[in-house]
Write a protein that holds these residues in place. Structure first.
Motif, PDB file in Angstrom:
ATOM      1  N   ARG A   6       0.853  -1.188   0.000  1.00 49.71           N
ATOM      2  CA  ARG A   6       0.000   0.000   0.000  1.00 49.71           C
ATOM      3  C   ARG A   6       0.889   1.238   0.000  1.00 49.71           C
ATOM      4  NH1 ARG A   6      -4.749   1.509   4.447  1.00 49.71           N
ATOM      5  NH2 ARG A   6      -5.697   3.230   3.252  1.00 49.71           N
ATOM      6  N   PHE A   7       0.750   2.021  -1.043  1.00 48.62           N
ATOM      7  CA  PHE A   7       1.579   3.211  -1.178  1.00 48.62           C
ATOM      8  C   PHE A   7       0.832   4.393  -0.558  1.00 48.62           C
ATOM      9  CE2 PHE A   7       2.784   0.338  -4.582  1.00 48.62           C
ATOM     10  CZ  PHE A   7       4.163   0.302  -4.437  1.00 48.62           C
ATOM     11  N   ARG A   8       1.104   4.603   0.714  1.00 47.07           N
ATOM     12  CA  ARG A   8       0.406   5.641   1.475  1.00 47.07           C
ATOM     13  C   ARG A   8       1.375   6.284   2.456  1.00 47.07           C
ATOM     14  NH1 ARG A   8      -3.377   6.111   6.099  1.00 47.07           N
ATOM     15  NH2 ARG A   8      -5.127   7.458   5.479  1.00 47.07           N
ATOM     16  N   VAL A   9       1.366   7.582   2.485  1.00 47.89           N
ATOM     17  CA  VAL A   9       2.176   8.336   3.437  1.00 47.89           C
ATOM     18  C   VAL A   9       1.239   9.177   4.291  1.00 47.89           C
ATOM     19  CG1 VAL A   9       4.273   8.373   2.055  1.00 47.89           C
ATOM     20  CG2 VAL A   9       2.562  10.136   1.696  1.00 47.89           C
ATOM     21  N   LEU A  10       1.567   9.266   5.574  1.00 47.09           N
ATOM     22  CA  LEU A  10       0.700   9.925   6.546  1.00 47.09           C
ATOM     23  C   LEU A  10       1.548  10.841   7.418  1.00 47.09           C
ATOM     24  CD1 LEU A  10      -2.154  10.015   7.957  1.00 47.09           C
ATOM     25  CD2 LEU A  10      -1.291   8.204   9.448  1.00 47.09           C
ATOM     26  N   ARG A  11       1.012  12.005   7.703  1.00 51.19           N
ATOM     27  CA  ARG A  11       1.713  12.945   8.579  1.00 51.19           C
ATOM     28  C   ARG A  11       0.730  13.508   9.594  1.00 51.19           C
ATOM     29  NH1 ARG A  11       5.394  18.270   7.007  1.00 51.19           N
ATOM     30  NH2 ARG A  11       5.840  18.890   9.163  1.00 51.19           N
ATOM     31  N   ARG A  12       1.050  13.293  10.866  1.00 55.60           N
ATOM     32  CA  ARG A  12       0.267  13.870  11.955  1.00 55.60           C
ATOM     33  C   ARG A  12       0.928  15.173  12.396  1.00 55.60           C
ATOM     34  NH1 ARG A  12      -0.039   8.301  12.744  1.00 55.60           N
ATOM     35  NH2 ARG A  12      -2.178   7.505  12.972  1.00 55.60           N
ATOM     36  N   LEU A  13       0.151  16.195  12.502  1.00 53.63           N
ATOM     37  CA  LEU A  13       0.675  17.525  12.775  1.00 53.63           C
ATOM     38  C   LEU A  13       0.600  17.821  14.275  1.00 53.63           C
ATOM     39  CD1 LEU A  13      -1.109  19.412   9.858  1.00 53.63           C
ATOM     40  CD2 LEU A  13       1.128  18.305   9.852  1.00 53.63           C
ATOM     41  N   ALA A  24      -3.026  12.748   4.708  1.00 52.61           N
ATOM     42  CA  ALA A  24      -2.581  11.466   4.145  1.00 52.61           C
ATOM     43  C   ALA A  24      -2.639  11.557   2.635  1.00 52.61           C
ATOM     44  CB  ALA A  24      -3.448  10.319   4.647  1.00 52.61           C
ATOM     45  N   LEU A  25      -1.683  10.933   1.988  1.00 57.82           N
ATOM     46  CA  LEU A  25      -1.602  10.893   0.532  1.00 57.82           C
ATOM     47  C   LEU A  25      -1.368   9.449   0.116  1.00 57.82           C
ATOM     48  CD1 LEU A  25      -1.548  12.642  -2.060  1.00 57.82           C
ATOM     49  CD2 LEU A  25       0.930  12.742  -1.812  1.00 57.82           C
ATOM     50  N   GLU A  26      -2.183   8.948  -0.819  1.00 58.15           N
ATOM     51  CA  GLU A  26      -2.104   7.538  -1.216  1.00 58.15           C
ATOM     52  C   GLU A  26      -2.273   7.400  -2.718  1.00 58.15           C
ATOM     53  OE1 GLU A  26      -4.255   3.226  -0.209  1.00 58.15           O
ATOM     54  OE2 GLU A  26      -5.039   5.104   0.624  1.00 58.15           O
ATOM     55  N   ALA A  27      -1.500   6.501  -3.294  1.00 59.36           N
ATOM     56  CA  ALA A  27      -1.686   6.094  -4.689  1.00 59.36           C
ATOM     57  C   ALA A  27      -2.602   4.875  -4.663  1.00 59.36           C
ATOM     58  CB  ALA A  27      -0.355   5.772  -5.349  1.00 59.36           C
ATOM     59  N   THR A  28      -3.898   5.098  -4.912  1.00 58.25           N
ATOM     60  CA  THR A  28      -4.875   4.017  -4.802  1.00 58.25           C
ATOM     61  C   THR A  28      -4.831   3.072  -5.988  1.00 58.25           C
ATOM     62  OG1 THR A  28      -6.566   5.442  -5.794  1.00 58.25           O
ATOM     63  CG2 THR A  28      -6.411   5.423  -3.397  1.00 58.25           C
ATOM     64  N   ARG A  29      -4.262   3.522  -7.091  1.00 63.31           N
ATOM     65  CA  ARG A  29      -4.074   2.631  -8.241  1.00 63.31           C
ATOM     66  C   ARG A  29      -2.703   2.891  -8.825  1.00 63.31           C
ATOM     67  NH1 ARG A  29      -7.401   2.529 -13.985  1.00 63.31           N
ATOM     68  NH2 ARG A  29      -6.013   1.080 -15.042  1.00 63.31           N
ATOM     69  N   VAL A  30      -1.935   1.840  -9.006  1.00 64.11           N
ATOM     70  CA  VAL A  30      -0.573   1.963  -9.522  1.00 64.11           C
ATOM     71  C   VAL A  30      -0.395   1.010 -10.695  1.00 64.11           C
ATOM     72  CG1 VAL A  30       0.384   2.683  -7.295  1.00 64.11           C
ATOM     73  CG2 VAL A  30       0.329   0.250  -7.888  1.00 64.11           C
TER      74      VAL A  30
END
Length: 537
Positions: free
Chosen positions: A262-269, A350-356
């Motif tokens: 799963r290509f997903r990056v997450l950042r909590r501020l 959060a930013l995700e590539a849902t289809r690659v």
């Protein structure tokens, strides 16, 4: 075996249900004025999906109408057609079915951590220690049936101490779907020997020997079975080995493949922000780095913004071809921030590539520029992001020798099996009511619909010497042809006439593509008509 619980989900109509869902989601092209569209098959009509077999096409799946007249998986299509001439045959999508079943097996991990595909029409789950989360095994099976029914899949489910027993009860059992370890032998005994996952030849041999039930096989001495069918170490599907696996004498673990990355990056501020846009470049770079390591490119991006009050904003953006260029992908999402309601601020993004898709590393040209198809795809991405997905369209080829039926227009960001390089080939972007021709020996541009021309003088069985098009007269200096195209008899209306195409050059130097519809005396109408269909550069 003690304590193990295995659930088997059998989906007897998986391929047919998926085919029907794909057909319902695929828009049917509009027929040209002189042709008729292929009729939709009746829902109750016998229909089968066929796949290539060793001696011709065989049935891969059958609907209820075909099953009622005796169609079953593995039968030859020609044999079934001899029994039912009105049988409708459609090609099966084996690769698509396999991929969909893998995705379904990953989706099934909502009930337990371990799952895998089980043949071409089932899923197996190791539910050991997970049933109490659903109020017991009965509640878990009820939830499985309800959710699968919501997906349009009729399922038969069974739970047993072994994989083999669960498989047998799901496909051949007619009693309660839950089998305990104490009742394992008694539940398996009345089932047919085919429930042991044996091949057809072995099942036929056992039946000829009088061993029709698993209970009959249990009564045979082990030494006799070993001498007749081989020892456990030689073959994996001998009757004795399958029997031991079903009864728990031999281990058969559920080999659960790892889920797709799963290509997903997450950042909590640490503190809420009103404008999260400055944080996007860092997240996009991190996501593209992960895609680059995996050799993948994003086709669909999803940006999720979580507000401090619990509300969530989601934005999607697509690309015409796989990309991991952070600057380009970031620009596709910039317009989404214009109408963003920040509320009391955002504390997580959060930013995700849902289809690659696979994307090989490409080398930049010596002049520092990118390839033309990459530039066109980038332009289409930006225009689609600003104008809407349906506002930018490209032609897609179809199988037809009639020029105006050989393609259709689809959104530029729509998924498909054809490569973007094919869609964006020179001449692939028509304008001003023009569409691209699919064949190199034909004109670069075709009119969307042939336009009638007025022939002033013509050579018998040849091209016109003079003609008028759009109220302007032309005189032909030279010509080449004809190229004869017969109508598509399986789609055309009765009386449709053939076409003779000519490449002509007029005295002014322009070159056109004309055709005569019909020939004198063909019995399909009066005098032939002439049409303008395209032009050469």
């Amino acid at each position: 075996m003690t304590g193990r619980r295995i659930a088997s989900i059998w989906l007897p109509q998986f391929a047919m249900a998926r085919w029907a869902r794909v057909q319902a989601a695929t828009p049917r092209p509009d027929p040209v004025p002189w042709e008729t569209a292929a009729p939709e098959p009746d829902a109750d009509a016998p229909l089968v999906l066929a796949a290539e077999g060793p001696h011709g096409p065989v049935i891969h799946a059958a609907n209820a109408g075909a099953s009622q007249i005796g169609a079953s998986r593995g039968m030859r299509v020609v044999d079934m057609q001899s029994l039912c001439p009105e049988l409708i045959v459609r090609p099966a999508d084996l690769a698509g079915d396999a991929g969909a079943l893998v995705r379904l097996s990953h989706w099934a991990r909502r009930w337990c951590p371990w799952s895998a595909t089980d043949g071409t029409d089932g899923v197996v789950l190791d539910t050991t220690g997970a049933a109490h989360l659903w109020g017991g095994e009965a509640g878990m099976l009820a939830d499985m049936a309800t959710r699968l029914d919501g997906l349009g899949q009729a399922a038969r489910i069974a739970v047993a101490p072994t994989h083999g027993a669960a498989w047998a009860l799901a496909r051949h059992g007619d009693a309660a779907p839950i089998c305990t370890e104490a009742a394992l032998a008694d539940r398996l005994a009345p089932l047919p020997v085919a429930a042991l996952r044996l091949d057809g030849a072995t099942v036929l041999t056992l039946r000829r020997l009088g061993l029709k039930r698993i209970g009959d096989l249990m009564a045979v001495p082990r030494a006799v079975l070993e001498r007749r069918f081989g020892r456990d170490g030689r073959m994996l599907d001998t009757p004795l080995r399958r029997l031991d696996q079903a009864l728990g004498r031999l281990p058969e673990p559920v080999v659960s493949p790892a889920p797709p990355e799963r290509f997903r990056v997450l950042r909590r501020l640490p503190e809420s922000v009103m404008d999260p846009q400055p944080l996007l470049p860092e997240l996009m770079s991190a996501l593209c780095d992960r895609l680059g390591v995996a050799g993948q490119g994003a086709r669909i991006l999803r940006l999720e913004l979580y507000r401090v009050d619990g509300a969530t904003a989601r934005f999607d953006a697509g690309t015409a071809r796989a990309s991991r260029d952070p600057d380009h992908l970031r620009r596709l999402l910039e317009k989404r921030f214009e109408s963003l309601d920040a509320g009391f601020g955002f504390d997580m993004i959060a930013l995700e590539a849902t289809r690659v898709e696979d994307q090989a590393a490409a080398q930049v040209r010596l002049d520092g520029e990118t390839e033309s198809d990459v530039a066109i795809a980038t332009l289409m991405d930006r225009l689609s992001a600003r104008l809407g997905v349906g506002a930018v369209q490209v032609p897609e080829l179809r199988e037809s020798h009639i020029p105006e039926r050989a393609e259709r227009w689809v959104p530029a960001l729509a998924g498909g099996t054809r490569s973007r390089a094919e869609r964006l080939a020179p001449g692939g972007l028509g304008g001003g009511g023009l569409v691209a021709a699919p064949r190199r020996e034909r004109p670069v541009r075709l009119l969307q619909a042939p336009e009638r021309i007025e022939v002033l003088y013509a050579v018998p069985e040849g091209p016109p010497v003079r003609f008028a098009w759009r109220k302007r007269p032309y005189r032909i200096a030279r010509h080449q042809g004809p190229e004869r195209l017969a109508p598509e008899w399986w789609r055309a209306r009765p009386g449709t006439r053939l076409r003779d195409y000519y490449k002509v050059e007029v005295e002014e130097g322009a070159r056109y593509w004309l055709f005569r519809e019909g020939i004198v005396g063909d019995g399909r109408g009066g005098m032939p008509d002439w049409f303008m269909h395209g032009m050469f550069p």
